[in-house]
Structure formats: structure tokens, C-alpha cells
Design a protein around this motif. Sequence first.
Motif, PDB file in Angstrom:
ATOM      1  N   LEU A 565       0.808  -1.213   0.000  1.00  0.00           N
ATOM      2  CA  LEU A 565       0.000   0.000   0.000  1.00  0.00           C
ATOM      3  C   LEU A 565       0.843   1.267   0.000  1.00  0.00           C
ATOM      4  CD1 LEU A 565      -2.784  -0.871   2.578  1.00  0.00           C
ATOM      5  CD2 LEU A 565      -3.049  -0.632   0.132  1.00  0.00           C
ATOM      6  N   VAL A 566       0.507   2.157  -0.892  1.00  0.00           N
ATOM      7  CA  VAL A 566       1.104   3.493  -0.904  1.00  0.00           C
ATOM      8  C   VAL A 566      -0.051   4.490  -0.850  1.00  0.00           C
ATOM      9  CG1 VAL A 566       2.513   5.158  -2.143  1.00  0.00           C
ATOM     10  CG2 VAL A 566       3.077   2.722  -2.244  1.00  0.00           C
ATOM     11  N   LEU A 567      -0.131   5.236   0.226  1.00  0.00           N
ATOM     12  CA  LEU A 567      -1.218   6.192   0.392  1.00  0.00           C
ATOM     13  C   LEU A 567      -0.778   7.589  -0.017  1.00  0.00           C
ATOM     14  CD1 LEU A 567      -2.871   5.246   3.801  1.00  0.00           C
ATOM     15  CD2 LEU A 567      -3.685   4.749   1.514  1.00  0.00           C
ATOM     16  N   ILE A 568      -1.610   8.258  -0.784  1.00  0.00           N
ATOM     17  CA  ILE A 568      -1.355   9.646  -1.180  1.00  0.00           C
ATOM     18  C   ILE A 568      -2.576  10.463  -0.795  1.00  0.00           C
ATOM     19  CG2 ILE A 568      -0.882  11.219  -3.083  1.00  0.00           C
ATOM     20  CD1 ILE A 568       0.295   8.807  -4.578  1.00  0.00           C
ATOM     21  N   LYS A 569      -2.381  11.445   0.027  1.00  0.00           N
ATOM     22  CA  LYS A 569      -3.468  12.299   0.486  1.00  0.00           C
ATOM     23  C   LYS A 569      -3.406  13.639  -0.235  1.00  0.00           C
ATOM     24  CE  LYS A 569      -5.383  14.455   4.630  1.00  0.00           C
ATOM     25  NZ  LYS A 569      -5.153  14.738   6.060  1.00  0.00           N
ATOM     26  N   GLU A 574     -12.610  15.636   5.295  1.00  0.00           N
ATOM     27  CA  GLU A 574     -13.373  15.522   6.527  1.00  0.00           C
ATOM     28  C   GLU A 574     -13.442  14.060   6.960  1.00  0.00           C
ATOM     29  OE1 GLU A 574     -17.151  17.409   6.557  1.00  0.00           O
ATOM     30  OE2 GLU A 574     -16.519  19.007   5.186  1.00  0.00           O
ATOM     31  N   LYS A 575     -13.277  13.834   8.256  1.00  0.00           N
ATOM     32  CA  LYS A 575     -13.236  12.472   8.783  1.00  0.00           C
ATOM     33  C   LYS A 575     -14.530  11.707   8.524  1.00  0.00           C
ATOM     34  CE  LYS A 575      -9.825  13.142  12.462  1.00  0.00           C
ATOM     35  NZ  LYS A 575      -9.565  13.047  13.916  1.00  0.00           N
ATOM     36  N   LYS A 576     -15.642  12.437   8.464  1.00  0.00           N
ATOM     37  CA  LYS A 576     -16.912  11.742   8.261  1.00  0.00           C
ATOM     38  C   LYS A 576     -16.994  11.071   6.896  1.00  0.00           C
ATOM     39  CE  LYS A 576     -19.489  15.682   6.399  1.00  0.00           C
ATOM     40  NZ  LYS A 576     -20.676  16.547   6.588  1.00  0.00           N
ATOM     41  N   ASN A 577     -16.108  11.506   5.986  1.00  0.00           N
ATOM     42  CA  ASN A 577     -16.123  10.938   4.637  1.00  0.00           C
ATOM     43  C   ASN A 577     -15.151   9.780   4.469  1.00  0.00           C
ATOM     44  OD1 ASN A 577     -18.038  12.794   3.771  1.00  0.00           O
ATOM     45  ND2 ASN A 577     -16.484  14.309   3.252  1.00  0.00           N
ATOM     46  N   LEU A 578     -14.512   9.376   5.560  1.00  0.00           N
ATOM     47  CA  LEU A 578     -13.545   8.278   5.503  1.00  0.00           C
ATOM     48  C   LEU A 578     -14.168   6.990   6.015  1.00  0.00           C
ATOM     49  CD1 LEU A 578     -10.366  10.083   6.887  1.00  0.00           C
ATOM     50  CD2 LEU A 578     -10.779   9.414   4.523  1.00  0.00           C
ATOM     51  N   THR A 579     -13.846   5.879   5.353  1.00  0.00           N
ATOM     52  CA  THR A 579     -14.262   4.580   5.865  1.00  0.00           C
ATOM     53  C   THR A 579     -13.395   4.225   7.060  1.00  0.00           C
ATOM     54  OG1 THR A 579     -12.717   3.355   4.480  1.00  0.00           O
ATOM     55  CG2 THR A 579     -14.883   3.827   3.549  1.00  0.00           C
ATOM     56  N   ILE A 580     -13.836   3.217   7.800  1.00  0.00           N
ATOM     57  CA  ILE A 580     -13.069   2.776   8.965  1.00  0.00           C
ATOM     58  C   ILE A 580     -11.691   2.313   8.549  1.00  0.00           C
ATOM     59  CG2 ILE A 580     -12.969   1.025  10.790  1.00  0.00           C
ATOM     60  CD1 ILE A 580     -16.022   1.088  10.861  1.00  0.00           C
ATOM     61  N   LEU A 585      -5.767   3.243   8.257  1.00  0.00           N
ATOM     62  CA  LEU A 585      -4.548   3.332   7.446  1.00  0.00           C
ATOM     63  C   LEU A 585      -3.869   4.686   7.603  1.00  0.00           C
ATOM     64  CD1 LEU A 585      -5.731   1.545   4.180  1.00  0.00           C
ATOM     65  CD2 LEU A 585      -4.122   0.669   5.875  1.00  0.00           C
ATOM     66  N   LEU A 586      -4.637   5.765   7.657  1.00  0.00           N
ATOM     67  CA  LEU A 586      -4.050   7.104   7.800  1.00  0.00           C
ATOM     68  C   LEU A 586      -3.416   7.292   9.172  1.00  0.00           C
ATOM     69  CD1 LEU A 586      -6.742   9.277   5.997  1.00  0.00           C
ATOM     70  CD2 LEU A 586      -4.434   8.750   5.191  1.00  0.00           C
ATOM     71  N   ARG A 587      -3.936   6.549  10.165  1.00  0.00           N
ATOM     72  CA  ARG A 587      -3.332   6.640  11.502  1.00  0.00           C
ATOM     73  C   ARG A 587      -2.109   5.755  11.637  1.00  0.00           C
ATOM     74  NH1 ARG A 587      -8.649   5.975  13.526  1.00  0.00           N
ATOM     75  NH2 ARG A 587      -8.035   3.863  14.155  1.00  0.00           N
ATOM     76  N   SER A 588      -2.099   4.626  10.934  1.00  0.00           N
ATOM     77  CA  SER A 588      -1.061   3.629  11.171  1.00  0.00           C
ATOM     78  C   SER A 588       0.059   3.632  10.123  1.00  0.00           C
ATOM     79  CB  SER A 588      -1.694   2.230  11.228  1.00  0.00           C
ATOM     80  OG  SER A 588      -2.335   1.938  10.018  1.00  0.00           O
TER      81      SER A 588
END
Length: 613
Positions: A565-569, A574-580, A585-588
Motif C-alpha cells: 500500500l502506498v497512500l497519497i493524500k 473531513e473524517k466523516k467521509n472516511l471509511t473505517i 490506514l491514515l493513523r497507522s
Amino acid sequence: MARLEQLSISFNVGLKSLQLGTFDGLINLRNLTLVNNGFTNISHLASLLKPNILPSLKGLDVSENRFGNISKDDFSSMKGSLLSRLEINLCNLEYVHPDSFLSLQMLKDLYIGQNNLNETLLSNLLTRMYINNNINLTFLDLSGMGFRKQPPRKLMETIAMTTISRLILADNHFERIFDDTFPTMANIKELDLRRVFALNFGADAFDTIKFPNLQVLLLSGNNLHGLHQTNRPSSSLLVLDLAYNGDFTSDKYYYDIGRNTFVNFKKLRVLYLAYNPIRSIYDYTFTGLEDLRILNLDNSTVYFAEEGSFKPLKRLELLNLANNPLGQVVNLTGSIFDGLGHLKVLDLKNCRISYFKESDNLFKKMPNITTLVLRKNLLRYITAEILKPLTKLEILDLRDNMLGTWWKPLFLTYGVRPTIIYVGRNKITHFTVNMLMDINYLLENPSNVSIVMDFTNNVFVCDCNSMYETYIWLKVNGSRLVNKFFYNSNFQCNSPDVWENKRVALFLEAVSNLRCSVYIEASNVILLVWSAPTLVTIILWCRWETHLAECHRLFLEDGTTYDPLVLIKIGDIEKKNLTITLKYLLRSKIYHSWNGQETEEFWVKLKKVLMKK
């Protein structure tokens, strides 16, 4: 109630009599059931069943009452009746007058089992009925009569002289059946010896000389340890039931089928071997059964099948292999099923199958299958390539597996068109476009037969993330049939809590009124999934892809644990628009940010990350 044909007044132990005229007017009544009441006088009941009152009566069941005795004239009031079936099982009968049934001239089937009647009394009864009065019985139930060691010889000889063709001796006690146990019984077509504690039987016990017309032989529920080539059955035998003969309490015991066991069973059509610890079958096990049509091996602990095991069964149409550990120990291959070109029904329920190999498609050997049962296995996926040979498939049962949402068409690709599909109790979370195309293809069946698709008890996620694409496709591309299917469907949402146990159809109706702002923010996150040799770029939300990448990371075939996984932000989200999953993944994980500036530095960093992976 003049048109009534079936009537049951049963299980009323306090009911000891009926009023005169109870059945008046039931001129079309064909079958009357009076089981397990408090009747003790059969003459009283017979007086209510006169042919002028019940002119159409053909079946009477008065079992489980307490008559004790039947006298000579108890049925005399029914003289001239059309009654052809009389059931008086379990009535505490200790005496029946030899002339009791002479008034019932049309009687064919007599159920008199589980009573206390001796051999002499029964012989006299049959002699008076057939030899002296030409009452031609065709069916006789003598089950549970307490006969021990051997079937009563005198009684068997009397039966042999009658027109009885179906004889039930089940639930008596005959430990050994010798070659001379039965006399020649030329009229017997069906012989029921289930649960008689039989340990073995002679090679000629059921041969053609004694039973020249025997077609059905039932030996299930005994203690037989197997079959061997010394057995010489009647040449007319069509059905052989050997189920429930195994001892599953000992690991050392197994049901033995010797080499060339069935070479003398040339005409056999149906063979039941279920619930025997057979364990292994070989290329010689079924030799001789060229005309067999039905083979039942349900719960036979079969964990090994040699290549060509079923090859002798050239005309087999139904094969039941349910509840055998085939998938756990044996790698199912196409060569095992060689020769089954006529097979129509294959039951592989609960065989611990986790996958099918496309390179060795076992269904290629069975192109005429119309019913395929794969219920209660460990399947996580199934592909169009696996189903490709099954162009005649009508019923597909995939319930109780671990199947998820499929991303390529299963049925549309190769024109497989079942009319009944069960995929309930799996792990399907939502409908992809390809699933919708499959559903549309199946519903538009040119043969105009009714289509059944069961998606109940899956784990449907009813949120914009999962169902918005389904909603849009139905609005834009969905035919009348597809929209009607979803509208009338009963499968329910599993999550989130607000929609739990509510119909998916209701959520789809509500989508247009929901604020699915997640799709406005969709362009703000890019997920890169590195899976050599290709780089797949997926625009969220792509819940399935993230789960897939996580599975790759945890369960790589070579045992490594590189992170795919390579995450690009991109910008703020808004957090409400993120899945669990994305929140986790964004925290870890370390993710790359794109702000539209320092583009060269960003691409250098990204290149290094991808090259390292």
C-alpha cells in the motif's frame, strides 16, 4: 363437504367413539386417517364406513389405537367397499380371526406390523384371504413383529404362494441370513430387511433362483461390514440400499468393498452407500455398474478417490458426495470424474472445498450437469472459467460459503444461464457493475421461465460508499426486470446500525434523498496498490481494493511481508467521509501529501517508494 377427498381425525387419545352419521355426505372421501386416538372397538368404526356412506373410500389408517383383537365379523358392515389399503399397525393386536378381512374383497395393501401376532395365525389369515377367497394382496407390512433369528419359514412359504409382491420385514431380528433362509418367492419384487441386526448374508441368499423378479432390496441400518464378489444377487435387481451399515465409533473399522464386488449387478440402477465409513474408492470399486443411474455416498468419510474412480459409471445421472472430506485431504482433479458425461446432478455439499483449479477444471468432464450443489464449503470465490463447461446448468447452490462480491461476470461471459441460484449466507457486501450485468443477463432468459436468485443473509453494507454505484447503474442501465427484482427482494442490510435488518431495496430507494457528499470528496484521495508486475491506480472509494491489498500484505505466497500500500493524500478531507479502513490506514501508515507544489520532490519520493517495493 361433498368434495372432500382427504380427512384426518388423529392424536386425540380421549376420543373413544364417533356418532352415527359422522361421515354422512362425504361421497368423494378417498382417504381417512384415524391414527392415535382412544378407539377400542373396530367394529363400531367399520359400521360408520359402509360403502353406501363412503362410496369412494380406498385408504383407511387406524394405526396406534388399542383394538386388541379383531373378530370374524368386525368388517362385515363394509362388504362391497372399494377399500384397497388398510393400516392397523401398532394396535396391540394379539388375535385376528382368519376370516376378519373377507368382506374387504378389494384389499391390496395390508399394514399389520408392530403387533403381537404369531406365525401360525398370520399364515392362516393369508391362506383364508388368498387361497380360499381370492383376495389378491400385493403389499404386506410385517415390520416389528418380534420375529427372531430367522424369518418364520412356514409364513414365508405361505407368502410365496400368494400374489404379494412387496414384503416388509424391517425391525425384526435376523442376525444371519443364510442361503436357505427364504424359499423360492417368485412374486416378490421388493424385500425390506432394514434394521434387522443382520451381520452378513449368504452369497445366494437373494439369488435369481429364489427371487427371479426381485427389483428392490433394502438392507440399510444393519451391521454389514461390506460387500464382496462372492455375492450373487437376483439378476433383475434394480435398487440396492446398503446405507447406515457402518460403525463410526472406531477409527480402525471401515466398510469394505472388495475388488469386482459389483460385477454381478449388471442391471442395478440405484445404489445407496451413505453413512458407511468407506474412506477410499478406487478405479475398481464400481466395476460392473454400467447401468447405474443414482449413486449415494453421502457421509461416507471418503477422503481419497483414485483417478478413474467413477469411470465405469457411464450412465450415472446423480452422484451424491455430500459431507465427505474430499477438499481437505484430496486435491480434486478432473481425472477422478472421467466417464461421467451423462451426469446431471452433482452434490458436493460440505466437502471442505476451498477452491477449484481453472487449469484442471473437473466440471469439464461433466458438461451435462443441470444441478450443482456446493453448499457449506469453504469457497471464497468462483470464476467464470470454472462454470464455463456448465452450459446446461439450471440450479446452482452456493449457500453457506465465504463468497464475496465478484468483480468479473460469472454467467454472462460464457453463456451459463441457471434459473435457480442460491448465494445466501455468504460474505457479499455490495453489488458491482458486473454482478448487476449478471443479474440482468439471467433475468432476461428467453425461455420465459421464472428465475430465482437468493442473496439473503449476506453482509450488505448500506451506505453511499457501497451502494451508490448500484443505485446509479439501476437508474441508468437497469431494465424493468432488474429494477423489479431489487424492488421485490428480501435481502437485508447488515450495516451500518441505522440500516441493519432493513431491506437493501429500501436503502436504494432512499439513496436519492441522502447526502452522499463522499462522492464530492472522492477526488481528494488516491490509493496506489503495488502488486508486481503491475501498478494499479484506483480512485476511491474502493473498499474492496484496500481489503485486497491488506490480504496481499498479510498472506503472500512467498512468506514475505512487504507492504503493497502506498497512500497519497490530496488536500484536506473531513473524517466523516472516511471509511473505517482508511481512518486506520491514515493513523497507522506513513502517507504522502500532495499540495500542488514541489511536484518534482513529490515524484522523486514516490519513485523511490515504488522501486523499493
